[in-house]
Design an enzyme around this catalytic site. Structure first.
Site, mmCIF file in Angstrom:
data_model
loop_
_atom_site.group_PDB
_atom_site.id
_atom_site.type_symbol
_atom_site.label_atom_id
_atom_site.label_comp_id
_atom_site.label_asym_id
_atom_site.label_seq_id
_atom_site.Cartn_x
_atom_site.Cartn_y
_atom_site.Cartn_z
ATOM 1 N N HIS A 11 91.588 58.631 13.252
ATOM 2 C CA HIS A 11 90.874 58.039 12.118
ATOM 3 C C HIS A 11 89.362 58.028 12.320
ATOM 4 O O HIS A 11 88.603 58.278 11.386
ATOM 5 C CB HIS A 11 91.389 56.603 11.926
ATOM 6 C CG HIS A 11 90.973 55.962 10.658
ATOM 7 N ND1 HIS A 11 91.305 56.465 9.418
ATOM 8 C CD2 HIS A 11 90.250 54.833 10.413
ATOM 9 C CE1 HIS A 11 90.813 55.676 8.468
ATOM 10 N NE2 HIS A 11 90.160 54.677 9.061
ATOM 11 N N ASP A 51 95.385 61.392 12.062
ATOM 12 C CA ASP A 51 95.253 60.048 11.513
ATOM 13 C C ASP A 51 96.369 59.789 10.514
ATOM 14 O O ASP A 51 96.549 60.549 9.569
ATOM 15 C CB ASP A 51 93.891 59.917 10.810
ATOM 16 C CG ASP A 51 93.729 58.594 10.086
ATOM 17 O OD1 ASP A 51 94.311 57.589 10.539
ATOM 18 O OD2 ASP A 51 92.999 58.562 9.082
ATOM 19 N N SER A 60 86.469 56.002 6.488
ATOM 20 C CA SER A 60 87.508 55.093 6.042
ATOM 21 C C SER A 60 87.154 54.448 4.705
ATOM 22 O O SER A 60 86.963 55.153 3.735
ATOM 23 C CB SER A 60 87.786 54.048 7.125
ATOM 24 O OG SER A 60 89.001 53.422 6.873
#
Length: 494
Positions: A471, A418, A179
């Site tokens: 994610h 995601d 991320s």
């Protein structure tokens, strides 16, 4: 002669094992963990590294030795995103040595994780920057930071850590994260390489890096969502074609001239269509409400992009990270799964961090992992409410170019479900690097099943999708994640 060679090798390995036992700081050794009843499969250490003794500025780490052969296996640094989220997220929910299961009668909270990344590597979980997790400073000014300072501080941590654990200085070293760590990882890697050029001691045996569903480039990431929603069957062909037409195929402009009123209207329709979904995995239910999507950035006032320096960041507890934002924007840490959350402060939906929060705030656990008491540094939060963080480094594409052209291996992996940092953006920017394709798009296998798809480029760059993952890839696909992780570290074809 053969037996003599074997005896010499055995003696060397025994010496190395002895060195590990002797060299690692005994004060950092973890001897038990509340919630776990059993024998650790390898040695665990935790504690603080002072990166500025004068200011009493300290980064906290949890180090897990490899369960295979700690003396020669790679050392991997893991960084969660945010910015401002604790890397114990990865430890608790993703690829740590334990699975955390809700406590039942006559059972324990922690069980050994058969797909822990410590099966094949030594791994450091680091709370960075200062103010995140158990990391702290006596000077509150240190809780105002940015990409550049974070990379510099983390590099200082690594140099000090390898002095504390000198037996690992010769091991191959990799940096990994997900991320917003799409910013942390390449900026830190650049610092490590700069240290090599300046002959900084100790020399870190840096070999490469991995980034999962990582923020990379404002425009590539900003333009990823509309193609993703269409490709996943979340919006109709008609809406996609209409949006593509009025937006001229560009859905985010990088904050330059903005988009037309017609384009903004269509983007809002796309947003309204998908906003009941779990942002981090469209296959999963949404537990904590809903959120508008990243598309809203184009028609929200630009004045909302920054927080004034006197305004305290929102004290909200949340788990994920995610989308890039305009250069120089001051960010409410941990609130970046979508532009609308960043700007309006809605908090992060669909996510439950109860287990990690309760466990890591237990006084017995804090004592076991050599963390300061709550009265000294406050309670542990998955994503810090103490930081004011500025994104100051811009696009990561040139960082990736410089690193890969310098011979360092890079794996860019994406959970293909995601919607926070969609694989479509990562696929697009890796292709835009312009490197020759050396391994054409194909499925990759795990447990005799197709686990995703990959494309390999010249200069050690690989793009990889993980089928059905969200994610936080290892959380959703632990077996597959250990497989690609193991192969990458070993330099094998995935």
């Amino acid at each position: 002669m053969g037996r003599l060679v074997e005896a010499i090798i055995a003696s060397i390995l025994l010496s190395l094992c002895f060195t590990i036992t002797k060299s690692a700081p005994k004060s950092a050794l973890i001897t038990n963990l509340p919630g776990f009843n059993g024998t650790f499969p390898s040695k665990h250490y935790a504690g603080y590294v002072a990166i500025d003794k004068h200011r009493n500025k300290n980064l906290w780490y949890y180090f897990v030795e490899s369960e295979r052969n700690a003396s020669v296996d790679p050392v991997v640094l893991w960084l969660n995103g945010g910015p401002g989220c604790s890397s114990m997220d990865g430890f608790v929910y993703e690829h740590g040595p334990f699975n955390f299961e809700p406590k039942k009668k006559n059972s324990h909270l922690l069980h050994l994780n058969p797909y822990s990344w410590s099966k094949v590597s030594n791994i450091i979980y680091l709370d960075s920057p200062v103010g995140v997790g158990f990391s702290y400073s006596n000077d509150n000014a240190d809780y105002t930071t940015d990409d550049t300072k974070t990379a510099s501080d983390t590099h200082t941590f690594l140099l000090e850590w390898f002095k504390m654990f000198p037996e690992f200085q010769s091991n191959p070293f990799f940096i990994s994260g997900e991320s917003y760590a799409g910013i942390y990882v390449p900026t830190l890697a650049a610092e490590v390489v700069k240290g090599h050029k300046n002959v900084t001691k100790p020399v870190i045996n840096f070999k490469g890096y991995l980034v999962g569903n990582g923020v990379t480039d404002e425009v590539f990431d900003g333009n990823a969502l509309v193609p993703f929603t269409h490709g996943m069957g979340l919006i109709s062909d008609e809406l996609y074609e209409e949006t593509k037409l009025v937006c001229n195929g560009t859905y985010y402009t990088g904050g330059q001239s903005g988009v037309s009123k017609e384009c903004a209207g269509k983007l809002k329709t796309v947003s309204d269509t998908v906003n009941l979904l779990n942002l981090y995995n469209i296959l999963e239910p949404c537990y904590h409400g809903t959120s508008l999507s990243a598309l809203d950035i184009e028609f929200l006032p630009k004045s909302l992009l920054t927080l004034g320096k006197t305004e305290k960041p929102m004290a909200v507890r949340k788990r994920m990270f995610g989308r890039a934002w305009p250069l120089g924007a001051v960010v409410r840490p941990g609130i970046v799964p979508s532009w609308s959350q960043l700007l309006a402060g809605f908090g992060v939906p669909c996510i439950d961090d109860t287990v990690a929060t309760k466990w890591l705030n237990d006084p017995a656990v804090r004592k076991a992992v050599h963390a300061k008491e709550e009265k000294a540094i406050g309670n542990w939060e998955l994503c810090s409410s103490n930081l004011e963080y500025r994104h100051d480094t811009g696009s990561m594409i040139e960082y990736h170019r410089n690193l890969t052209l310098s011979g360092f291996r890079a794996l860019i992996f994406s959970g293909d479900h995601d919607m926070c940092v969609p694989y479509t953006g990562s696929e697009a920017w890796t292709k835009a690097m312009g490197y020759k394709v050396v391994d054409e798009w194909r499925p990759w296998m795990s447990n005799n099943q197709v686990a995703g798809f990959t494309q390999g480029y010249a200069n050690n760059l690989t793009f990889l999708t993980i089928k059905g993952a969200g994610h936080t890839v290892p959380e959703y696909k632990p077996r597959e994640s250990l497989d690609f992780y193991s192969r990458f570290l070993a330099g094998e074809k995935i």
